[in-house]
Design a protein around this motif. Structure first.
Motif, PDB file in Angstrom:
ATOM      1  N   LYS A 256       0.796  -1.252  -0.149  1.00  0.00           N
ATOM      2  CA  LYS A 256       0.081  -0.009  -0.212  1.00  0.00           C
ATOM      3  C   LYS A 256       1.047   1.089   0.029  1.00  0.00           C
ATOM      4  N   ILE A 257       2.032   1.371   0.848  1.00  0.00           N
ATOM      5  CA  ILE A 257       2.406   2.303   0.920  1.00  0.00           C
ATOM      6  C   ILE A 257       3.606   2.711  -0.450  1.00  0.00           C
ATOM      7  N   ALA A 258       4.084   1.374  -1.060  1.00  0.00           N
ATOM      8  CA  ALA A 258       4.862   1.819  -2.089  1.00  0.00           C
ATOM      9  C   ALA A 258       3.765   2.313  -3.296  1.00  0.00           C
ATOM     10  N   TRP A 259       2.280   1.733  -3.342  1.00  0.00           N
ATOM     11  CA  TRP A 259       1.374   2.095  -4.475  1.00  0.00           C
ATOM     12  C   TRP A 259       1.332   3.629  -4.298  1.00  0.00           C
ATOM     13  N   GLU A 260       1.159   4.173  -3.058  1.00  0.00           N
ATOM     14  CA  GLU A 260       0.998   5.479  -3.010  1.00  0.00           C
ATOM     15  C   GLU A 260       2.062   6.392  -3.134  1.00  0.00           C
ATOM     16  N   PHE A 261       3.220   5.977  -2.726  1.00  0.00           N
ATOM     17  CA  PHE A 261       4.522   6.710  -3.071  1.00  0.00           C
ATOM     18  C   PHE A 261       5.163   6.758  -4.376  1.00  0.00           C
ATOM     19  N   TYR A 262       4.394   5.919  -5.210  1.00  0.00           N
ATOM     20  CA  TYR A 262       4.465   6.172  -6.591  1.00  0.00           C
ATOM     21  C   TYR A 262       4.474   7.496  -7.083  1.00  0.00           C
ATOM     22  N   GLY A 263       5.476   8.142  -7.948  1.00  0.00           N
ATOM     23  CA  GLY A 263       5.629   9.103  -8.539  1.00  0.00           C
ATOM     24  C   GLY A 263       6.621  10.121  -7.839  1.00  0.00           C
ATOM     25  N   ALA A 264       7.201   9.503  -6.761  1.00  0.00           N
ATOM     26  CA  ALA A 264       8.423  10.063  -6.197  1.00  0.00           C
ATOM     27  C   ALA A 264       9.625   9.710  -6.669  1.00  0.00           C
ATOM     28  N   GLY A 265       9.727   8.790  -7.740  1.00  0.00           N
ATOM     29  CA  GLY A 265      10.935   8.303  -8.330  1.00  0.00           C
ATOM     30  C   GLY A 265      10.996   9.092  -9.582  1.00  0.00           C
TER      31      GLY A 265
END
Length: 520
Positions: A256-265
């Motif tokens: 869940k964290i990784a999905w929501e964090f997508y965009g920071a890379g």
């Protein structure tokens, strides 16, 4: 009839002013209508403006290190990061609670003291008779249903954090309204920090309009490609969580964290399907700015409640009210969000002070003042005298409308954190009334010079311009003198070691670091 000792003590204490120090996290002058700007008519802040109308508005309150924890430490101690020991958020450890802070001095001077809201320094707050601070996500806190530490015990509260924190403050003020002792209260909001979650009633406040864009929104970073042009704080780095994409119900935990964090890379662009890149960039800005300003709207509402309470209980006349932030923030200027740079939008803190009978209503100040000057100023206003030495200097005279010739004309700045978060190169510099000079030194040797009179947006790097050769030489000399004054024992290798040093409390997992800093 003569006074008893106890009566004399109470009489003396009653003469001291009450102080309410309000600090919002990442609040910037561009979001406050008293400062003007492109949002003043669309998203006014009438209650914050009441403080300016009844007191003094400062245009050049400058932070020493534009990042949340270190700026808070500088304000509390009156000292730069190299003296108070708190340099950075990421791998910066915890603020040393044994350090002197101005709330401890007020408590020692028999002030009643309280803290409500965001502390964000890792360690236990000292100098408060009572406190109730955000204590989830390593004191970052949550917008909704937050966990607070109430005098050493964690309690979960239901509701919206900005409203809750104000409620705690008003309840405390009501309980001590008959006290003979003056009070110091720190009211510190989580908002409008990332991830910018508005109260439900404001979630769709500006859906029908397109917000204006700052002049430098499309900055191409010419002459600054390796500094301003090589960061991870542009509109391209807003995440699914920032942009309020609905998280699939099937995802839990780190997924869940990784999905929501997508965009920071890099190259993880988040936008609706079928949009062009430029359409998506504007869409991301619109979503960000509307959520940010909606969070500010709730702060303004709650400041209104506080001001109304003080007036209704006839306590406003002997109460100093301060409204500020830990630093400034980019609202699309240079295509950025966040802070960190010495550039104006993050360097400049909002600072408004109201003290009836002592500060001329509607007055303004353009002197260069540093956030390390706040602690000694509060001490002088409360007539608290201690032998403790600070690097900061009281600006109480400026509040009276005086302008001593000996007042400083320059400000020293130093930012250390790299590469997390946002990949902003460590740098130090000087800000004078007209110029900004910065040296980026960690894995490069780049200088930047800006003439704020002719280039207030800081687009043209004048290093190498022969017309500014003498200015550059003079500013470098002034900068060297400031370093000798404030940070005499370090060289570039020492600064790099500070950036690289793990002072404690760091996660090796990127998603957990993100969770600690940004997510609820």
């Amino acid at each position: 009839m003569g006074f008893s000792c106890k009566q004399e003590e109470q009489t003396q204490l009653q003469k001291g002013p009450n102080i309410i120090y309000i600090m919002a996290d990442d609040l910037t002058i561009q979001a406050i209508s008293a400062y003007g700007g492109i949002y003043k008519d669309i998203a006014p802040t009438p209650n914050i403006d009441r403080i300016a109308e009844g007191g003094m508005l400062f245009h050049r309150m400058l932070c020493t290190n534009a990042i949340c924890g270190p700026s808070r430490a500088a304000i509390l101690t009156g000292d730069y990061s190299n003296v108070n020991g708190y340099y950075k958020n990421e791998s910066g450890g915890k603020f040393d609670s044994s350090k002197w802070t101005f709330p401890q001095a007020f408590q020692k001077a028999s002030y009643e003291s309280a803290l409500f809201g965001k502390w964000h320094l890792g360690s236990r707050p000292m100098g408060f008779d009572t406190f109730k601070y955000h204590n989830s996500v390593v004191q970052q806190g949550a917008y909704w249903d937050p966990v607070y530490n109430e005098n050493g015990r964690d309690v979960k509260q239901r509701g919206y954090a900005t409203n809750l924190t104000t409620g705690f403050a008003l309840e405390w003020l009501d309980k001590q309204k008959n006290s003979a002792r003056p009070f110091l209260m720190l009211l510190q909001y989580k908002a409008p920090h990332r991830p910018w979650r508005p109260d439900q009633k404001y979630e769709h406040l500006w859906d029908s309009i397109e917000m204006p864009y700052p002049k430098t929104f499309n900055d191409l970073y010419k002459g600054r490609e390796e500094t301003a042009g090589d960061t991870e704080m542009t509109m391209d780095y807003l995440t699914r969580g920032d942009l309020k994409f609905k998280t699939p119900d099937t995802l839990k935990g780190e997924e869940k964290i990784a999905w929501e964090f997508y965009g920071a890379g890099k190259e993880e662009i988040v936008q609706p399907e079928k949009m062009t890149y430029q359409e998506g960039r504007r869409w991301r800005y619109q979503k960000f700015i509307k959520d940010y300003l909606a969070c500010v709207r709730s702060i303004d509402d709650n400041i209104g409640k506080l001001l109304d309470y003080l007036e209704s209980t006839k306590r406003s006349e002997n109460t100093i009210i301060i409204l500020t932030s830990d630093q400034g923030f980019y609202l699309g200027e240079h295509g950025f969000f966040d802070k960190r740079f010495i550039y104006e939008e993050s360097l400049t803190m909002p600072f408004l002070v109201k003290y009836p009978g002592h500060i001329k209503p509607g007055s303004q100040n353009g002197n260069i003042i540093s956030n390390i000057d706040i602690a000694p100023t509060l001490m002088e206003l409360a007539n608290i005298k201690e032998d403790h030495k600070m690097q900061g200097r009281s600006f109480a005279q400026l509040l009276k409308g005086e302008n001593p010739k000996s007042w400083k004309n320059e400000h020293y700045y130093h930012y250390y954190e790299f590469p997390f978060w946002h990949h902003v190169q460590p740098h130090f510099g000087i800000r004078t009334q007209r110029y900004t000079l910065a040296h980026f030194y960690y894995n490069m040797d780049k200088w930047e010079l800006y003439d704020l009179q002719n280039d207030p947006e800081q687009i043209k790097n004048l290093v190498g311009n022969p017309a500014y050769k003498d200015v550059l030489v003079d500013l470098k000399k002034q900068l060297s003198l400031l370093q000798q004054k404030y940070d005499p024992n370090n060289d570039l290798d020492d600064y790099r070691r500070i950036t690289e040093k793990n002072f404690g409390v760091i996660s090796d997992k990127k998603e957990n670091v993100y969770s600690r800093n940004y997510m609820e």
